[in-house]
Scaffold this motif. Structure first.
Motif, mmCIF file in Angstrom:
data_model
loop_
_atom_site.group_PDB
_atom_site.id
_atom_site.type_symbol
_atom_site.label_atom_id
_atom_site.label_comp_id
_atom_site.label_asym_id
_atom_site.label_seq_id
_atom_site.Cartn_x
_atom_site.Cartn_y
_atom_site.Cartn_z
ATOM 1 N N LEU A 136 0.834 -1.208 0.000
ATOM 2 C CA LEU A 136 0.000 0.000 0.000
ATOM 3 C C LEU A 136 0.862 1.249 0.000
ATOM 4 C CD1 LEU A 136 -2.715 1.465 0.228
ATOM 5 C CD2 LEU A 136 -2.579 1.156 2.714
ATOM 6 N N ALA A 137 1.838 1.311 0.883
ATOM 7 C CA ALA A 137 2.676 2.504 1.003
ATOM 8 C C ALA A 137 3.472 2.759 -0.273
ATOM 9 C CB ALA A 137 3.617 2.360 2.196
ATOM 10 N N SER A 138 4.106 1.732 -0.803
ATOM 11 C CA SER A 138 4.922 1.922 -2.011
ATOM 12 C C SER A 138 4.043 2.253 -3.211
ATOM 13 C CB SER A 138 5.756 0.674 -2.297
ATOM 14 O OG SER A 138 4.934 -0.455 -2.545
ATOM 15 N N GLY A 139 2.869 1.620 -3.291
ATOM 16 C CA GLY A 139 1.964 1.903 -4.395
ATOM 17 C C GLY A 139 1.435 3.321 -4.356
ATOM 18 N N LEU A 140 1.069 3.789 -3.169
ATOM 19 C CA LEU A 140 0.587 5.166 -3.043
ATOM 20 C C LEU A 140 1.668 6.177 -3.404
ATOM 21 C CD1 LEU A 140 -1.526 4.975 0.249
ATOM 22 C CD2 LEU A 140 -2.397 5.237 -2.089
ATOM 23 N N GLU A 141 2.896 5.897 -3.022
ATOM 24 C CA GLU A 141 3.983 6.810 -3.378
ATOM 25 C C GLU A 141 4.162 6.882 -4.891
ATOM 26 O OE1 GLU A 141 6.918 6.909 0.493
ATOM 27 O OE2 GLU A 141 7.413 5.548 -1.151
ATOM 28 N N ARG A 142 4.055 5.750 -5.564
ATOM 29 C CA ARG A 142 4.179 5.751 -7.026
ATOM 30 C C ARG A 142 3.021 6.522 -7.663
ATOM 31 N NH1 ARG A 142 5.387 -0.446 -8.639
ATOM 32 N NH2 ARG A 142 5.597 0.457 -10.740
ATOM 33 N N LEU A 143 1.821 6.339 -7.139
ATOM 34 C CA LEU A 143 0.674 7.094 -7.651
ATOM 35 C C LEU A 143 0.826 8.583 -7.344
ATOM 36 C CD1 LEU A 143 -2.291 4.733 -6.676
ATOM 37 C CD2 LEU A 143 -1.152 4.908 -8.892
ATOM 38 N N GLY A 144 1.383 8.885 -6.182
ATOM 39 C CA GLY A 144 1.633 10.279 -5.827
ATOM 40 C C GLY A 144 2.593 10.946 -6.799
ATOM 41 N N GLU A 145 3.591 10.201 -7.241
ATOM 42 C CA GLU A 145 4.527 10.726 -8.235
ATOM 43 C C GLU A 145 3.808 11.021 -9.553
ATOM 44 O OE1 GLU A 145 7.468 7.702 -8.473
ATOM 45 O OE2 GLU A 145 8.446 8.247 -6.585
ATOM 46 N N LEU A 146 2.896 10.133 -9.922
ATOM 47 C CA LEU A 146 2.127 10.344 -11.156
ATOM 48 C C LEU A 146 1.223 11.563 -11.031
ATOM 49 C CD1 LEU A 146 1.164 6.636 -11.976
ATOM 50 C CD2 LEU A 146 2.928 8.030 -13.069
ATOM 51 N N ALA A 147 0.666 11.774 -9.854
ATOM 52 C CA ALA A 147 -0.140 12.974 -9.635
ATOM 53 C C ALA A 147 0.707 14.229 -9.776
ATOM 54 C CB ALA A 147 -0.795 12.922 -8.257
ATOM 55 N N HIS A 148 1.914 14.201 -9.213
ATOM 56 C CA HIS A 148 2.809 15.365 -9.265
ATOM 57 C C HIS A 148 3.217 15.702 -10.701
ATOM 58 C CE1 HIS A 148 3.509 16.706 -5.163
ATOM 59 N NE2 HIS A 148 3.490 15.437 -4.775
ATOM 60 N N GLU A 149 3.227 14.704 -11.579
ATOM 61 C CA GLU A 149 3.557 14.980 -12.979
ATOM 62 C C GLU A 149 2.609 16.007 -13.596
ATOM 63 O OE1 GLU A 149 5.385 10.593 -14.262
ATOM 64 O OE2 GLU A 149 3.517 11.322 -15.147
ATOM 65 N N LYS A 150 1.395 16.064 -13.075
ATOM 66 C CA LYS A 150 0.402 17.014 -13.567
ATOM 67 C C LYS A 150 0.195 18.180 -12.602
ATOM 68 C CE LYS A 150 -1.050 14.860 -17.341
ATOM 69 N NZ LYS A 150 -1.039 15.479 -18.697
ATOM 70 N N GLY A 151 1.102 18.327 -11.638
ATOM 71 C CA GLY A 151 0.962 19.408 -10.671
ATOM 72 C C GLY A 151 -0.167 19.200 -9.695
ATOM 73 N N MET A 152 -0.514 17.934 -9.437
ATOM 74 C CA MET A 152 -1.630 17.598 -8.553
ATOM 75 C C MET A 152 -1.118 16.862 -7.319
ATOM 76 S SD MET A 152 -4.160 16.211 -11.599
ATOM 77 C CE MET A 152 -5.695 16.242 -10.663
ATOM 78 N N LYS A 153 -1.980 16.755 -6.311
ATOM 79 C CA LYS A 153 -1.629 16.055 -5.082
ATOM 80 C C LYS A 153 -2.560 14.867 -4.879
ATOM 81 C CE LYS A 153 0.395 19.762 -2.245
ATOM 82 N NZ LYS A 153 0.570 20.795 -3.278
#
Length: 297
Positions: A136-153
């Protein structure tokens, strides 16, 4: 209480039409929902199941009502399914929200969740094994990185009937994840219903909070849910949730704490009820008046 222009007020469509129980509000149209939101004095909304999925159609319908898209719910299954399955759906969801101008992506882990099942809410609350926590933790961090690619959180939604419901579980998730990649959605109603003190949780994790759901709880119904071993959906139908100021949560210190912090963003009223019993427009007006009187916004 709040600095000028620090927060904006929105309201969720779940008071009008319920995604988990489509029979609630099935007769209410998308147009009625967003028109009443605007008429009640709100300027933002999250996306419900009746909203058009064509960005151009949705933008036009909202712009003439001066309503913005705040975010939309996204279910992850990082504890129970391969990460790649979640990522594919997440990218489509992210890109749609980005097109609509949203700045945050609401994420809830639904692996092992019982929130949509006819199962006693408190007796069968799921929990995660250590390896599931790790996924869960590692997956959320990877998704968080994808969100940041678009300037999102990415903002994680703790929720009744899931593996991240209590203050201890929120704490563990926050400790296991990068604060620059995984942020927190703070929901008063889910914390209070889970026998947590919403103000204590807010003060501890305020630096991670980037989205707020304001939801009240009716104590008599919450107690009956526990005594009669009702499910989450039964609790909603019975009216366990309501809008701020109409239940038993003390919102004044919560709103004061948010106002005195560095929080900027949306305060979103969210109170899933049966619209045949609790008229959504009347309750939206009630919530808007309460926030004006209590928090000056």
């Amino acid at each position: 209480m709040f600095r000028e222009n620090s927060v904006k007020l929105g309201i969720a469509p779940i008071g009008w039409t319920n995604d988990d129980m489509p029979e609630l509000g099935k007769e209410i149209t998308f147009e009625q929902c967003v028109s009443e939101m605007a008429l009640a004095g709100f300027s933002g909304t999250e996306i419900g199941n009746k909203y058009p999925r064509d960005p151009h159609v949705l933008k036009r319908a909202l712009s003439i009502r001066n309503i913005e898209i705040v975010s939309a719910w996204f279910s992850t299954y990082l504890t129970t399914k391969p990460y790649e399955i979640t990522e594919k759906s997440f990218l489509e969801h992210r890109d749609f929200l980005h097109e609509m101008g949203a700045k945050v992506i609401v994420v809830s882990e639904q692996g092992k969740s019982i929130q949509g099942q006819d199962i006693p809410l408190f007796e069968h609350k799921p929990s995660f094994l250590d390896q599931e926590w790790g996924r869960l933790a590692s997956g959320l961090e990877r998704l968080g990185e994808l969100a940041h690619e678009k300037g999102m959180k990415l903002v994680f939604h703790h929720h009744m009937g899931t593996g991240i419901q209590t203050a201890d579980e929120i704490n563990r998730l926050m400790e296991m994840t990068d604060p620059e990649k995984v942020h927190l959605l703070y929901d008063t109603g889910h914390l209070y219903f889970s026998d947590e003190n919403p103000l204590d949780v807010l003060k501890k994790f305020q630096h991670r909070v980037h989205h707020v759901h304001l939801k009240d709880v009716r104590n008599p119904i919450a107690n009956r849910v526990k005594e009669e071993k009702l499910s989450f959906l039964q609790a909603v139908k019975e009216g366990v949730f309501t809008v701020p100021g109409n239940g038993d949560i003390d919102f004044e210190p919560v709103l004061k704490s948010i106002g005195e912090s560095d929080y900027t963003g949306w305060l979103l009223v969210e109170a899933e009820q049966d619209p045949a019993i609790a008229n959504p427009f009347e309750y939206a007006l009630m919530a808007r008046q309460y926030l004006k009187e209590t928090a000056g916004v």
